[in-house]
Structures are given as structure tokens and as C-alpha cells.
Design a protein around this motif. Structure first.
Motif, PDB file in Angstrom:
ATOM      1  N   UNK A 191       4.279   3.376  -3.355  1.00  0.00           N
ATOM      2  CA  UNK A 191       3.495   2.645  -2.359  1.00  0.00           C
ATOM      3  C   UNK A 191       2.725   3.621  -1.472  1.00  0.00           C
ATOM      4  N   UNK A 192       3.385   4.698  -1.065  1.00  0.00           N
ATOM      5  CA  UNK A 192       2.730   5.683  -0.200  1.00  0.00           C
ATOM      6  C   UNK A 192       1.483   6.258  -0.863  1.00  0.00           C
ATOM      7  N   UNK A 193       1.549   6.468  -2.176  1.00  0.00           N
ATOM      8  CA  UNK A 193       0.418   7.083  -2.868  1.00  0.00           C
ATOM      9  C   UNK A 193      -0.669   6.085  -3.238  1.00  0.00           C
ATOM     10  N   UNK A 194      -0.271   4.898  -3.696  1.00  0.00           N
ATOM     11  CA  UNK A 194      -1.250   3.985  -4.273  1.00  0.00           C
ATOM     12  C   UNK A 194      -1.601   2.789  -3.394  1.00  0.00           C
ATOM     13  N   UNK A 195      -0.683   2.393  -2.503  1.00  0.00           N
ATOM     14  CA  UNK A 195      -0.937   1.232  -1.642  1.00  0.00           C
ATOM     15  C   UNK A 195      -0.391   1.494  -0.238  1.00  0.00           C
ATOM     16  N   UNK A 196      -0.892   2.536   0.429  1.00  0.00           N
ATOM     17  CA  UNK A 196      -0.308   2.964   1.714  1.00  0.00           C
ATOM     18  C   UNK A 196      -0.307   1.889   2.794  1.00  0.00           C
ATOM     19  N   UNK A 197      -1.200   0.938   2.691  1.00  0.00           N
ATOM     20  CA  UNK A 197      -1.224  -0.122   3.711  1.00  0.00           C
ATOM     21  C   UNK A 197       0.043  -0.968   3.677  1.00  0.00           C
TER      22      UNK A 197
END
Length: 442
Positions: A191-197
Motif C-alpha cells: 500500500x505504501x508503494x502503490x496506493x499511499x493514500x
């Protein structure tokens, strides 16, 4: 105190944490019905001798097994105990044959999803020390922390260093001793890399579960608190599902890892003082194992050997009240005839097992008693053998379809014999006359 005889039925991971589930009296099999028909001469004509159980050497005697497998995508290979050396080496041998002759590329074990990911990192990339990984992941269960599986893992790594087409290792079960552990980190890293929101909300959903040390600590919580943790893990999974990431493959793995977290927490959140809940827990465990195998096959396209206890790879449970539906039945629903199941039975010998106090020891049993399946199977051939029961005559099949006493112990001993219909439970059988105890890692 409740009996420990059903620990392995609830789950390998849950069994290590709970004293027991239900008493043995309810599981004691009725006497086998008498039958005048002797199927042995007909079974003898269909049986194919096996030269040995060692994984090395010529594999030509496994060609009848290959014909029985046909175009199957998943082959379930059972075992009557979780502690026999020859069962484990025979599985290694069968997997080697399926890899070399049938294009199989995945070995799936009745072990935690996260443990499988760690061992697969070694198999694919040489990452880590497999002995130490096995001790860390399997130490509390111990039945998989044996030399035979270390040999298999090392063979798989060796194969990958010399072949373009890679083979892989997976665990299809809920996680133990970890519940979230590294999987939470893998999901949040994605999530941090690809969807940080999404990260603040994902972190919030996992905050409480991240603070729980392991499955034993999880089980020590009140049931209501465990249910809250399940709900929060489910919310994290739902959030991922609503927001699929830009990289389809990486998203699929992240979602599957999040799903495994939910599976593990849910499996530890049934009320084991309630027999109806026990039955639901057992059905749930077999369903998620089947779901994970099916996901792996569908996502990777791999043909798979599924290694588990006979009761899990079968089509029918030996006790429908306790086990409403088993993994083999779920896989048949998903895959149809592309799922083939092979039971693994034995006559006598030694194996490792746990006593009622959880202590591992070597158990030795004598020849099977007359009237049961094992006694009839012991008379078919002087050598170990493979038998495709689907090829037998109508009269032999009628005999095989009838439930009879069967030696099938899992991880505990002593255990009562089960009433098993061989013909309705499996497509084929491997029969070994004698076993020795598996070799635990020092």
C-alpha cells in the motif's frame, strides 16, 4: 478436562494452542459389517508394484500413477499419519515424478500461508536458511520440522538452479504461530508503494492486530475481542478490494495476503466449547485451504501436488457431523475432474505422534486386524503398490465403497480407527506395508 484426541481436527495450528475439542467416545467407530465377498484377487490384478519409497532413482514404476492423474490440475496426496518417514519421502518421490513427467510446478503443504511464502523465497531465490525457517515456522507444530521436508525443500532449490521452468512451495493453511506478523508488513509495504493514500486507514485497521504477539496471545483474548480483530482485518481487506492497485499481479498478491490474515484470525475465533461451533470451525478450515489452493492454481496457472492428511484430501469426511465438508470436496466443486485424490495407507510399523499431553514420541503398531480396510489392503501384494480404484470391477468397487475400519491417525496417538469408504473417498491409493518414524530436525 476435555480430551486431546481431536486437537488435530480443529487445525494443526489451533491444536497446538487448545487442550481439546470433543471427547473420543462420540468418535468410536461401530463394528464393521460383515461381507462374504473377498475383493483381494480383483484388487491384486489392478495393483501396480512400487519399487521403493526413496525420492531418488528411477521413477518408471510411477507411470500408472501418471496415467491415473491424467490431465488433473491438482492432485491431493494424503497420509494416514503426520509422522512416517516413508509417507514424506514417497510424497517427495511422487512430486519429482509429476514435475519431470507431468509439468507440475507447485508443492502445497498443509501449513501456514506465511510459512509457505518464506520457504518459497528460498526455493525460488535461495533467500534464507531453510532449516532455520522451518524451525521458526513449524517449531510449535513440529510435525513438519523434519529432515524429510528439509530434503524436499533443498531438492526444489537445486532443481530451480538448473531449470528455466521454476517450481514453487506453498502453504495452504491458516497461519500459526503468527496471525498477521509478516503478512501485515507485506500488505502495508504494498500500500505504501502503490496506493499511499490508503495507508493511514490500512494502518488503523491493523493497529490492534499488529499488537498481538502470536496465535497463543490471540487465543488468550476474550472471544468478543477476537471477533473485533477479525472485523478490523476484514475492513482492511475490503478497502483493498474497493481500490485495486495499478499493478494487477502485485495487487492480487497483496489482496491474497490480506485474505490470509482474515482467514487466520477467523479460524481462531470460534467457540470451541460449543460442538456446533467446532464443526463450523473444521468446515471453515478445510474451505480456506481449498480456497488458497484454488487461488494459487488460478493465479499462477500451476499444476499442484497437495499434501495433507487423508481426511483433508478426501471427497468424504469420516464423520459428517464433526466434519460437514472437507477440502477435497471443496476442490472437486471448484475443479471438477481436474482434481484427483490419492489416499496413502499403511499396514504396520513406526511413526512419530503426540500423546494426550502433547509430547512427541515414536509409536509402533502391529499388523492390522481382520475385518478392516488395512487388513484387506495388506493382502493385495507382497510389495508396496499403487491402485487406481476407478479401474476396478463393479464387485470390487462395491466392496471398496462400503465404510470399514481404517487406521488413520493424524498427529495424535492413540486414536480410534475410522469408518472410511475408500472408493468414495479417493480415486486411488498408495499402500505401504511398513513405515518408520520421521526424523525431526535437531
Amino acid at each position: 478436562m476435555r480430551s486431546a484426541s481431536c486437537q488435530h481436527r480443529l487445525a494443526s495450528f489451533l491444536a497446538a494452542a487448545l487442550l481439546a475439542v470433543v471427547g473420543t467416545a462420540a468418535l468410536a467407530p461401530p463394528a464393521a459389517a460383515a461381507s462374504g465377498h473377498d475383493p483381494v484377487p480383483e484388487l491384486r490384478r489392478k495393483a501396480h508394484s512400487l519399487r521403493h519409497t526413496a525420492p531418488s532413482g528411477d521413477l518408471g514404476d510411477l507411470r500408472p500413477l501418471g496415467r491415473a492423474v491424467g490431465e488433473a490440475a491438482v492432485v491431493g496426496l494424503g497420509e494416514a499419519t503426520h509422522g512416517a518417514h516413508e509417507f514424506f519421502t514417497m510424497k517427495h518421490r511422487v512430486f519429482r515424478y509429476l514435475v519431470e513427467e507431468k509439468g507440475f510446478t507447485t508443492f502445497s503443504l498443509e501449513a501456514g500461508w506465511s510459512a509457505g511464502l518464506r520457504l518459497n523465497d528460498y526455493v525460488l531465490h535461495g533467500k534464507g536458511n531453510p532449516r532455520e525457517i522451518m524451525k521458526e515456522e513449524f517449531g510449535k507444530l513440529d510435525m513438519w520440522a523434519v529432515q524429510e521436508y528439509l530434503d524436499l525443500i533443498r531438492w526444489m532449490r537445486g532443481y530451480n538452479t538448473h531449470h528455466v521452468r521454476k517450481i514453487q512451495f506453498m502453504g495452504d493453511d491458516a497461519n500459526y504461530p503468527a496471525v498477521g506478523g509478516q503478512l501485515i508488513k507485506m500488505v502495508t509495504d504494498y500500500v505504501r508503494r502503490y496506493q499511499p493514500a490508503l495507508l493511514p486507514e490500512i494502518d488503523a485497521h491493523y493497529r490492534n492486530l499488529r499488537a498481538v504477539r502470536d496465535a497463543d496471545a490471540f487465543l488468550s483474548l476474550p472471544l468478543t475481542e477476537r471477533e473485533v480483530l477479525v472485523s478490523q482485518a476484514g475492513q482492511a481487506l475490503d478497502l483493498l478490494r474497493r481500490h485495486p492497485g495499478p499493478d494487477r499481479d502485485k495487487y492480487a498478491w497483496a489482496a491474497q495476503n490480506a485474505r490470509s490474515i482474515v482467514q487466520s484470525a477467523t479460524a481462531l475465533s470460534f467457540d470451541t466449547d460449543d460442538p456446533e461451533q467446532v464443526s463450523k470451525a473444521l468446515r471453515y478450515r478445510d474451505k480456506i485451504m481449498a480456497d488458497n489452493v484454488a487461488w494459487w492454481h488460478e493465479h499462477t496457472g500451476a499444476k499442484m501436488l497437495l499434501s495433507a492428511h487423508n481426511a483433508h484430501v478426501a471427497y468424504l469426511p469420516y464423520d459428517a457431523k464433526l466434519y460437514p465438508k472437507v477440502q477435497g470436496a471443496f476442490l472437486r466443486d471448484r475443479l471438477g475432474t481436474r482434481y484427483v485424490t490419492i489416499g496413502l495407507a499403511f499396514g504396520q510399523g513406526s511413526f512419530r505422534a503426540q500423546d494426550a499431553n502433547g509430547r512427541w514420541r515414536t509409536v509402533t503398531v502391529g499388523p492390522p486386524e481382520k475385518g478392516g480396510n488395512n487388513h484387506a489392503l495388506s493382502r493385495v501384494s507382497p510389495s508396496d503398490y499403487f491402485l487406481d480404484m476407478r479401474t476396478t470391477s463393479a464387485s470390487a468397487r462395491a466392496w471398496l465403497d462400503r465404510p470399514r475400519r481404517t487406521r488413520d491417525a493424524g498427529r495424535l496417538w492413540p486414536e480410534p480407527e475410522r469408518m472410511v469408504s475408500l472408493g468414495k473417498s479417493y480415486d486411488a491409493l498408495i499402500y505401504l506395508h511398513e513405515t518408520t518414524a520421521a526424523r525431526p530436525l535437531s
